[in-house]
Design an enzyme around this catalytic site. Structure first.
Site, short mmCIF file in Angstrom:
data_model
loop_
_atom_site.label_atom_id
_atom_site.label_comp_id
_atom_site.label_asym_id
_atom_site.label_seq_id
_atom_site.Cartn_x
_atom_site.Cartn_y
_atom_site.Cartn_z
N LEU A 59 1.01 -1.21 0.00
CA LEU A 59 0.03 0.09 0.12
C LEU A 59 0.75 1.16 -0.05
CD1 LEU A 59 -3.19 0.50 2.05
CD2 LEU A 59 -1.53 2.47 1.76
N HIS A 97 7.19 2.82 10.99
CA HIS A 97 7.58 4.14 10.58
C HIS A 97 6.43 5.02 10.67
CE1 HIS A 97 9.07 6.59 7.44
NE2 HIS A 97 9.95 6.20 7.28
#
Length: 344
Positions: A124, A233
């Protein structure tokens, strides 16, 4: 904006996406030959020319006005069937001494391939210029994430019982992974970028050959590396939150390179799969007043010509959903066709 299967003519657009993904995005390396093979693999999957358990369904988010690709996402039908699919599993070992009256528990990392045979939602990515809070871009990320669930719901028999998603781990301001620097770098004669590149290209055999087979005691890791275990992240946080809302949970599995979490669920327990339903299309000239905010996601029921897009209204009591001519064109459907819909 609409989701559709990637096409053989999308190579240039896909490479633009690959160049923007950044470090740690393993599944989309900037390698034109590899990307061309990925497109062909996906095209054959949608054409149902490959075995069910070996299919990669790769989708792109298309900006119809600009004629360009804004993002991408994918589903691996089953992982680890040909190439081992490794994780670390965070566990606990207990130690005690009756003589000293001491009891200690220590966190450990075990090399694992427990997810072999599971489906994976992956790849994604949304280009930075298509993110934001303005009306046109505010739900692009959600469209990419949720469209995959409608596809899996519609073609449920093509998938196994469980699904997972690997999330990108933590990197410091210099773009380095503290987890890798403290652990992986001692076993691989490669820097992170090269190991990441090889993994993205499907060359994963070196992982099982070089990684330690015995448990790793996390107290031996640096404080900075331990802080990365199961963390994501900063650009991955929105994707993780969307997956958690669908019911995917972290069960202690992490990426062996950057320590990012792997979340998972039984497919039939995923919210979007459970509550989505089919309805019949009726086309009208224009929508009614007050039906502007897209709160329904709709997807077609044709695998080869799969489409997904936001709608401003859901189905009525009779199980019929009205589409404007523009919406019908975007989804490539006609009156009487069937859609799978989800209220968000």
């Amino acid at each position: 904006m609409r989701i559709r299967p990637i096409a053989r003519g999308d190579l240039d657009g896909l490479q633009v996406l690959a160049r923007q993904t950044g470090v740690g995005f393993t599944s989309l390396p900037d390698n034109r030959e590899f990307l061309a093979r990925k497109i062909e693999t996906a095209a054959q999957a949608f054409e149902e020319r490959t075995p069910v358990d070996d299919r990669l369904y790769f989708f792109v988010l298309e900006d119809e006005e600009e004629g360009e690709l804004a993002g991408c996402c994918a589903i691996e039908a089953q992982v680890g069937r040909e190439i081992p699919f490794y994780h670390y599993h965070l566990g606990t070992l207990a130690h005690s001494s009756v003589q000293l009256d001491l009891h200690r528990t220590i966190d450990t990392l075990f090399l694992s391939s427990d997810h072999t045979g599971n489906a994976e939602v992956a790849s994604l990515f949304l280009r930075p210029e298509y993110r934001g809070v303005d009306r046109r871009h505010q739900r692009n990320g959600a469209l990419l994430s949720k469209a995959r669930w409608l596809f899996m719901a519609e073609f449920r028999d093509r998938f196994p019982d469980k699904v997972l998603a690997e999330m990108r781990g933590v990197f410091n301001a210099e773009g380095k992974s503290p987890f890798w620097q403290c652990l992986g770098s001692h076993f691989f004669p490669l820097d992170f970028e090269e190991a990441d590149r090889l993994t993205g290209l499907g060359q994963k055999s070196f992982i099982g050959e070089l990684m330690p087979k015995f448990p790793i005691y996390t107290p031996f890791l640096s404080e900075e590396a331990r802080a990365c275990i199961g963390q994501v992240h900063e650009q991955t946080r929105p994707a993780l939150e969307m997956l958690k809302k669908e019911g995917l949970r972290w069960e202690g599995y992490i990426d062996i390179f950057d320590g990012g979490p792997t979340v998972e669920a039984y497919i039939d327990d995923v919210r979007a799969i459970r509550v989505s339903r089919r309805c019949q299309v009726e086309i009208v000239e224009k929508s009614k007043p007050g039906e502007e905010r897209p709160s329904w996601l709709a997807a077609t029921t044709n695998m080869l010509d799969f489409r997904a897009a936001w709608l401003g209204r859901g189905p009525g009591d009779e199980g019929v959903i009205t589409l404007t001519e523009q919406e019908a064109k975007r989804l490539n459907v006609r009156s009487g066709d069937t859609l799978r819909v989800l209220e968000t």
